[in-house]
Design a protein around this motif. Sequence first.
Motif, mmCIF file in Angstrom:
data_model
loop_
_atom_site.group_PDB
_atom_site.id
_atom_site.type_symbol
_atom_site.label_atom_id
_atom_site.label_comp_id
_atom_site.label_asym_id
_atom_site.label_seq_id
_atom_site.Cartn_x
_atom_site.Cartn_y
_atom_site.Cartn_z
ATOM 1 N N MET A 125 65.358 -4.065 17.535
ATOM 2 C CA MET A 125 64.892 -3.744 16.192
ATOM 3 C C MET A 125 65.937 -4.232 15.181
ATOM 4 O O MET A 125 67.127 -4.087 15.391
ATOM 5 C CB MET A 125 64.673 -2.243 16.058
ATOM 6 C CG MET A 125 63.967 -1.876 14.790
ATOM 7 S SD MET A 125 63.501 -0.135 14.584
ATOM 8 C CE MET A 125 63.005 0.390 16.179
ATOM 9 N N PHE A 126 65.454 -4.770 14.088
ATOM 10 C CA PHE A 126 66.332 -5.270 13.031
ATOM 11 C C PHE A 126 66.853 -4.119 12.181
ATOM 12 O O PHE A 126 66.142 -3.170 11.910
ATOM 13 C CB PHE A 126 65.570 -6.228 12.110
ATOM 14 C CG PHE A 126 65.069 -7.452 12.804
ATOM 15 C CD1 PHE A 126 65.948 -8.440 13.207
ATOM 16 C CD2 PHE A 126 63.721 -7.628 13.037
ATOM 17 C CE1 PHE A 126 65.487 -9.577 13.837
ATOM 18 C CE2 PHE A 126 63.257 -8.760 13.672
ATOM 19 C CZ PHE A 126 64.142 -9.742 14.075
ATOM 20 N N GLN A 127 68.080 -4.228 11.768
ATOM 21 C CA GLN A 127 68.676 -3.249 10.866
ATOM 22 C C GLN A 127 68.836 -3.878 9.488
ATOM 23 O O GLN A 127 69.942 -4.057 8.997
ATOM 24 C CB GLN A 127 70.028 -2.778 11.418
ATOM 25 C CG GLN A 127 69.929 -1.948 12.663
ATOM 26 C CD GLN A 127 69.289 -0.591 12.404
ATOM 27 O OE1 GLN A 127 69.584 0.074 11.416
ATOM 28 N NE2 GLN A 127 68.406 -0.181 13.275
ATOM 29 N N THR A 128 67.707 -4.242 8.872
ATOM 30 C CA THR A 128 67.749 -4.836 7.542
ATOM 31 C C THR A 128 66.760 -4.115 6.630
ATOM 32 O O THR A 128 65.746 -3.582 7.092
ATOM 33 C CB THR A 128 67.388 -6.336 7.556
ATOM 34 O OG1 THR A 128 66.025 -6.492 7.940
ATOM 35 C CG2 THR A 128 68.287 -7.120 8.503
ATOM 36 N N LEU A 129 67.057 -4.138 5.352
ATOM 37 C CA LEU A 129 66.140 -3.578 4.364
ATOM 38 C C LEU A 129 64.815 -4.336 4.398
ATOM 39 O O LEU A 129 63.746 -3.740 4.285
ATOM 40 C CB LEU A 129 66.776 -3.629 2.971
ATOM 41 C CG LEU A 129 65.921 -3.106 1.828
ATOM 42 C CD1 LEU A 129 65.543 -1.640 2.036
ATOM 43 C CD2 LEU A 129 66.655 -3.283 0.503
ATOM 44 N N ALA A 130 64.891 -5.656 4.556
ATOM 45 C CA ALA A 130 63.679 -6.482 4.600
ATOM 46 C C ALA A 130 62.755 -6.044 5.743
ATOM 47 O O ALA A 130 61.533 -5.950 5.567
ATOM 48 C CB ALA A 130 64.043 -7.953 4.743
ATOM 49 N N TYR A 131 63.314 -5.766 6.895
ATOM 50 C CA TYR A 131 62.510 -5.331 8.035
ATOM 51 C C TYR A 131 61.805 -4.011 7.716
ATOM 52 O O TYR A 131 60.591 -3.886 7.867
ATOM 53 C CB TYR A 131 63.379 -5.182 9.288
ATOM 54 C CG TYR A 131 62.621 -4.537 10.427
ATOM 55 C CD1 TYR A 131 61.697 -5.266 11.163
ATOM 56 C CD2 TYR A 131 62.800 -3.193 10.738
ATOM 57 C CE1 TYR A 131 60.979 -4.680 12.192
ATOM 58 C CE2 TYR A 131 62.094 -2.598 11.767
ATOM 59 C CZ TYR A 131 61.184 -3.338 12.492
ATOM 60 O OH TYR A 131 60.461 -2.742 13.506
ATOM 61 N N TYR A 132 62.560 -3.025 7.277
ATOM 62 C CA TYR A 132 61.962 -1.719 6.994
ATOM 63 C C TYR A 132 60.982 -1.784 5.826
ATOM 64 O O TYR A 132 59.952 -1.110 5.839
ATOM 65 C CB TYR A 132 63.046 -0.656 6.758
ATOM 66 C CG TYR A 132 63.724 -0.267 8.053
ATOM 67 C CD1 TYR A 132 63.038 0.466 9.019
ATOM 68 C CD2 TYR A 132 65.024 -0.658 8.321
ATOM 69 C CE1 TYR A 132 63.642 0.808 10.219
ATOM 70 C CE2 TYR A 132 65.628 -0.325 9.527
ATOM 71 C CZ TYR A 132 64.932 0.403 10.471
ATOM 72 O OH TYR A 132 65.521 0.733 11.663
ATOM 73 N N SER A 133 61.276 -2.613 4.838
ATOM 74 C CA SER A 133 60.330 -2.799 3.723
ATOM 75 C C SER A 133 59.011 -3.339 4.244
ATOM 76 O O SER A 133 57.937 -2.894 3.827
ATOM 77 C CB SER A 133 60.908 -3.770 2.682
ATOM 78 O OG SER A 133 62.049 -3.234 2.088
ATOM 79 N N SER A 134 59.075 -4.299 5.145
ATOM 80 C CA SER A 134 57.860 -4.887 5.719
ATOM 81 C C SER A 134 57.074 -3.867 6.531
ATOM 82 O O SER A 134 55.844 -3.792 6.432
ATOM 83 C CB SER A 134 58.215 -6.078 6.608
ATOM 84 O OG SER A 134 58.843 -7.079 5.856
ATOM 85 N N VAL A 135 57.777 -3.078 7.323
ATOM 86 C CA VAL A 135 57.113 -2.049 8.131
ATOM 87 C C VAL A 135 56.430 -1.030 7.227
ATOM 88 O O VAL A 135 55.256 -0.700 7.416
ATOM 89 C CB VAL A 135 58.129 -1.341 9.065
ATOM 90 C CG1 VAL A 135 57.519 -0.094 9.701
ATOM 91 C CG2 VAL A 135 58.620 -2.307 10.139
ATOM 92 N N PHE A 136 57.150 -0.527 6.232
ATOM 93 C CA PHE A 136 56.570 0.456 5.321
ATOM 94 C C PHE A 136 55.399 -0.130 4.537
ATOM 95 O O PHE A 136 54.385 0.538 4.346
ATOM 96 C CB PHE A 136 57.618 1.021 4.354
ATOM 97 C CG PHE A 136 58.567 2.003 4.986
ATOM 98 C CD1 PHE A 136 58.109 2.986 5.846
ATOM 99 C CD2 PHE A 136 59.914 1.958 4.707
ATOM 100 C CE1 PHE A 136 58.971 3.909 6.421
ATOM 101 C CE2 PHE A 136 60.794 2.865 5.270
ATOM 102 C CZ PHE A 136 60.313 3.841 6.136
ATOM 103 N N HIS A 137 55.520 -1.365 4.086
ATOM 104 C CA HIS A 137 54.429 -1.996 3.331
ATOM 105 C C HIS A 137 53.175 -2.089 4.192
ATOM 106 O O HIS A 137 52.079 -1.717 3.752
ATOM 107 C CB HIS A 137 54.841 -3.378 2.833
ATOM 108 C CG HIS A 137 53.776 -4.039 2.031
ATOM 109 N ND1 HIS A 137 52.871 -4.911 2.581
ATOM 110 C CD2 HIS A 137 53.442 -3.932 0.718
ATOM 111 C CE1 HIS A 137 52.024 -5.320 1.646
ATOM 112 N NE2 HIS A 137 52.353 -4.739 0.517
ATOM 113 N N LYS A 138 53.329 -2.559 5.408
ATOM 114 C CA LYS A 138 52.178 -2.690 6.317
ATOM 115 C C LYS A 138 51.521 -1.328 6.551
ATOM 116 O O LYS A 138 50.305 -1.191 6.480
ATOM 117 C CB LYS A 138 52.627 -3.309 7.637
ATOM 118 C CG LYS A 138 51.520 -3.506 8.634
ATOM 119 C CD LYS A 138 52.055 -4.118 9.918
ATOM 120 C CE LYS A 138 50.956 -4.203 10.959
ATOM 121 N NZ LYS A 138 51.455 -4.693 12.250
ATOM 122 N N GLU A 139 52.333 -0.311 6.818
ATOM 123 C CA GLU A 139 51.801 1.031 7.070
ATOM 124 C C GLU A 139 51.135 1.604 5.814
ATOM 125 O O GLU A 139 50.085 2.235 5.896
ATOM 126 C CB GLU A 139 52.905 1.960 7.557
ATOM 127 C CG GLU A 139 53.385 1.630 8.961
ATOM 128 C CD GLU A 139 54.513 2.529 9.424
ATOM 129 O OE1 GLU A 139 54.825 3.532 8.747
ATOM 130 O OE2 GLU A 139 55.095 2.224 10.483
#
Length: 139
Positions: free
Chosen positions: A1-15
Amino acid sequence: MFQTLAYYSSVFHKEFVGYTSDKLQKLGINFGSVFFLIYVGNHPGCTPSELTKALQMDWGHSQRSVTKMVNEGFMTKDKCGRIYHLNLTEKGQQAFQVSHQVFFDWDKEKLKALTDAECRQLFELLQKAAMGKKDVKDE
């Protein structure tokens, strides 16, 4: 799993898009319409130009979206002199209420593992990151 803001932003946006779409499709609106509804609901009588600028949208996309919402009965576009003003219809007001509430409901679900203090800290840090500035005391 990536530890980046971009990764979590993408996950939250999709959800969030999925969650919002499920709640709003019953009303006949899609995720893309949410921000138009919320802006006009919070700024009745605004002009298409004000809406487009506030949402930082492309003019053509904004106008197509407004026209679609007018045609579907969510919004009115009334001419006053040389300027058009946007307002929500009764159907639009109902959609506005649901659209507005979905943000709070999703936050409540996603943040339930955090304490109130952790939520405040998270939002303070996100706001700071969004502004792209360090605090004066940090410099």
